[in-house]
Design an enzyme around this catalytic site. Structure first.
Site, PDB file in Angstrom:
ATOM      1  N   PHE A 142      15.341  11.139  -9.352  1.00  0.00           N
ATOM      2  CA  PHE A 142      16.426  10.664  -8.489  1.00  0.00           C
ATOM      3  C   PHE A 142      16.167   9.201  -8.160  1.00  0.00           C
ATOM      4  CE2 PHE A 142      18.452   9.730  -4.432  1.00  0.00           C
ATOM      5  CZ  PHE A 142      19.738  10.184  -4.668  1.00  0.00           C
ATOM      6  N   ASP A 227       9.332   3.703  -8.960  1.00  0.00           N
ATOM      7  CA  ASP A 227      10.239   3.954  -7.851  1.00  0.00           C
ATOM      8  C   ASP A 227       9.436   4.641  -6.751  1.00  0.00           C
ATOM      9  OD1 ASP A 227      11.986   5.101  -6.036  1.00  0.00           O
ATOM     10  OD2 ASP A 227      13.438   5.757  -7.543  1.00  0.00           O
ATOM     11  N   LYS A 256      13.260   3.497   2.442  1.00  0.00           N
ATOM     12  CA  LYS A 256      12.973   4.566   3.402  1.00  0.00           C
ATOM     13  C   LYS A 256      12.000   4.120   4.492  1.00  0.00           C
ATOM     14  CE  LYS A 256      14.342   8.359   0.375  1.00  0.00           C
ATOM     15  NZ  LYS A 256      15.573   8.734   1.093  1.00  0.00           N
TER      16      LYS A 256
END
Length: 402
Positions: A142, A227, A256
């Site tokens: 993702f 990532d 995040k």
């Protein structure tokens, strides 16, 4: 209480009539948070083990963020990405020193950081690899919800959404080094991978796999993009997940936890890949002072309080508590690093378990019908972990009939 319920009903009515529908949300309106707890508009308290999807790393409404916002908002909120600002330079210096990567570009979301990484990889392919443009990613990955990042993502059936997809992404099985090696061709400019797949169910890359990827990239002259939107800045028990593997990426993406809940992201790269020219990359909110001040405060807190080490310690305790009840409830494959953990259920009742736990005052996440993901703040205490296990077991007693 009746007035509070009436207020909630009015808010939910307004939400259903004004917000664009994009998700099935429970009939609850969250109002405030402190530490590991959030309260809804009716005053009900919830123990939060989702953490905004690994975002609120310092807990809810930490003083360090409110202080940073208050102080910076009285000085300079935004000026323009056409100019330097002081907190931008200070935060860039902090992140480059911390990561060992010499250059940074700031954004607002993880998808934006990943888009920047893909642009940089294709720029590299254009300048140094004869026009190579393909990026290899993995199944179950993702990387975000923009059109390009949906094309890069390996979630099942995402290749059928919003077609035609952006070309140039090749997907291979996760943790399969041979498949990755076979996929590399003259058009390949980079490999993009999560060291731990978060949305995919908390799937960890093996040490041999990650070290093998680094070797493949070196042999073929292509970029290794990690990532670490979900894993970076302490979540896995190290400052960066790549430290578990003894390698360095060429490009690193963060979001995040970098802002502790404030919308903020970053893409870092080695000096050798400082390739953009004016006009190649930018954005209205890149490096804006308010976000930079928050980032400085949050990452400074992570460093100063040694929160990666705390995440490792509390994560080990949480795993141990899950293993104590594993046999009783038929839980399988308790996995993850630090405070990014997951376990599998004996039945595909993930949504039901999440809903029942919420009713009991516990917030957890089910990335699939059979998997439960836990992403509490780094400040979580052993007492709060014990409370979470108590609520979880009580609900599983009811749901699984144990």
């Amino acid at each position: 209480m009746e007035q509070l319920k009436q207020l909630t009903d009015e808010l939910l009515h307004d939400a259903s009539s004004s917000l664009l529908f994009v998700a099935n949300r429970p009939e609850v309106v969250m109002e405030r948070g402190e530490g590991m707890l959030v309260w809804d508009t009716e005053g009900k308290k919830y123990l939060d083990f989702i953490g905004g999807w690994a975002v609120t790393c310092l807990g809810h409404s930490p003083k360090v963020i409110t202080d940073a916002l208050q102080q910076q908002s009285t000085q300079l909120v935004n000026v323009s990405p056409a100019y330097y600002n002081k907190p931008m330079i200070e935060f860039a210096r902090m992140l480059t020193k911390l990561s060992g990567l010499e250059r940074v570009f700031f954004g607002s979301t993880g998808a934006e950081a990943n888009e920047s990484a893909i642009k940089l990889a294709r720029k590299y392919g254009t300048l140094r690899k004869g026009g190579a443009y393909e990026v290899i990613t993995t199944t179950r990955s993702f990387h975000g919800r923009t059109m390009a990042m949906m094309a890069a993502t390996g979630k099942p059936n995402w290749d059928k959404m919003f077609v035609p997809q952006l070309p140039g992404f090749v997907k291979v099985p996760f943790n399969d080094l041979d498949a990755m090696a076979q996929a590399i061709n003259p058009n390949t400019c980079a490999i993009l991978i999560e060291p731990v797949q978060g949305e995919g169910g908390v799937n960890e890359a093996s040490i041999a796999y990650m070290q093998g990827l680094r070797k493949l990239c070196d042999e073929h002259g292509i970029l290794l993009i990690l990532d670490e939107i979900q894993t970076g800045l302490g979540r896995t028990g190290k400052m960066f997940a790549y430290e578990h593997y003894g390698i360095m990426p060429d490009v690193l993406t963060l979001a995040k936890g970098i802002g502790g809940g404030f919308p903020l992201s970053a893409m870092l790269a080695k000096e050798a890949y400082n390739l953009f020219e004016p006009g190649d990359q930018g954005g209205t909110y890149t490096g804006q002072p308010l976000g930079m001040a928050v980032g400085l405060a949050v990452v400074g807190e992570i460093i100063g309080r040694k929160l990666p080490e705390r995440a490792a310690e509390q994560g080990a305790y949480l795993q141990a508590k899950l293993k104590e009840v594993q046999a009783k409830y038929g839980l399988t494959e308790i996995r993850g690093k630090g405070l990014l953990l997951a376990f599998d259920l004996p039945k595909p009742l993930g949504a039901e378990l999440v809903s029942a736990c919420m009713a009991a005052g516990l917030l957890i996440n089910a990335p699939s019908p059979t998997a439960i993901r836990l992403m509490p703040a780094y400040i979580v205490t052993k007492a709060e972990i014990d409370e979470m296990i108590h609520i979880l077991c009580k609900v599983m007693d009811q749901l699984f009939g144990k």
